[in-house]
Enzyme design. Sequence first.
Site, mmCIF file in Angstrom:
data_model
loop_
_atom_site.group_PDB
_atom_site.id
_atom_site.type_symbol
_atom_site.label_atom_id
_atom_site.label_comp_id
_atom_site.label_asym_id
_atom_site.label_seq_id
_atom_site.Cartn_x
_atom_site.Cartn_y
_atom_site.Cartn_z
ATOM 1 C CB CYS A 250 -0.910 -0.003 1.223
ATOM 2 S SG CYS A 250 -1.871 1.515 1.418
ATOM 3 C CB CYS A 253 -0.826 1.969 5.681
ATOM 4 S SG CYS A 253 -1.476 0.440 4.944
#
Length: 294
Positions: A250, A253
């Site tokens: 991601c 994150c």
Amino acid sequence: MTPPDAPRATGVTDGYNFAYLDEATKRMIRRAILKAVAIPGHQIPFGAREMPLPYGWGTGGIQVTASILGPDDVLKVIDQGADDTTNAISIRRFFTRVAGVATTESTAEATIVQTRHRIPERALREDQVIVYQVPQPEPLSRLEPRRAETERLHALADYGLMHVRLYEDIARLGHIAKAYDYPVMVNGRYLMSPSPIPAFDNPKMHRMPALQLFGAGREKRIYAIPPYTEVRSLDFEDHPFRPIRAPHACALCGSTESYLDEVLTDDAGGRIFVCSDTDYCGERQAAAAKAAAE
């Protein structure tokens, strides 16, 4: 169940019964839910009502949620994993106006999670219920259009058509190419459509502690998976089921385990991959920021 004369919370639109549906309709839907829980994976017909939004926007899931919602419940609504899409915001606002219940974007705080096309990344608990919005409940509909015939196949547990459908993928492509709405066997008996969730989410349904309810308003069907029920994705010994996930981390994150959405960032074809579950991604970002500050 909430009595008709129960106190209404502030901010509720006057003139509606609690959670919009009348009490007789909610009792009828609860009876269908009880039957569905008693026969995991089996489709139970119910008298779907007209709702103040078009079919395809979650009328089945809304009616199931309205039937089990109580004044002390905390409702979370997600669409494709996100809390901030039009569908999710509209349904959340709808129940705020007709039931006055608390809403949240936190999976951990919710007692009822209504979802379209995803299961939250955070594992659900025994005291939670997840309600799926289902457009097409019949897993054999694309292979056998006659309703009477699909009912006969379910009665005989004759699911050869679906096995042939998956085998054709292997023969032509070398692997099963079904990336969403991947059929599952529930409790070793009924073939079930898991709604259009990605195949990545299928393993989360297996022995989930939370009660799983599925509502299809246009098709007028309800089905369910009780807590801790066996749910197995169809596969073959030499071609076992494998969840599909984009091979990236991601961009927000850094998660390498969550389901990702591909997002275009400019007209030149630039793109990033971010978590589909906005609550999960936000929690990870907040935890990383807190750790960096300490």
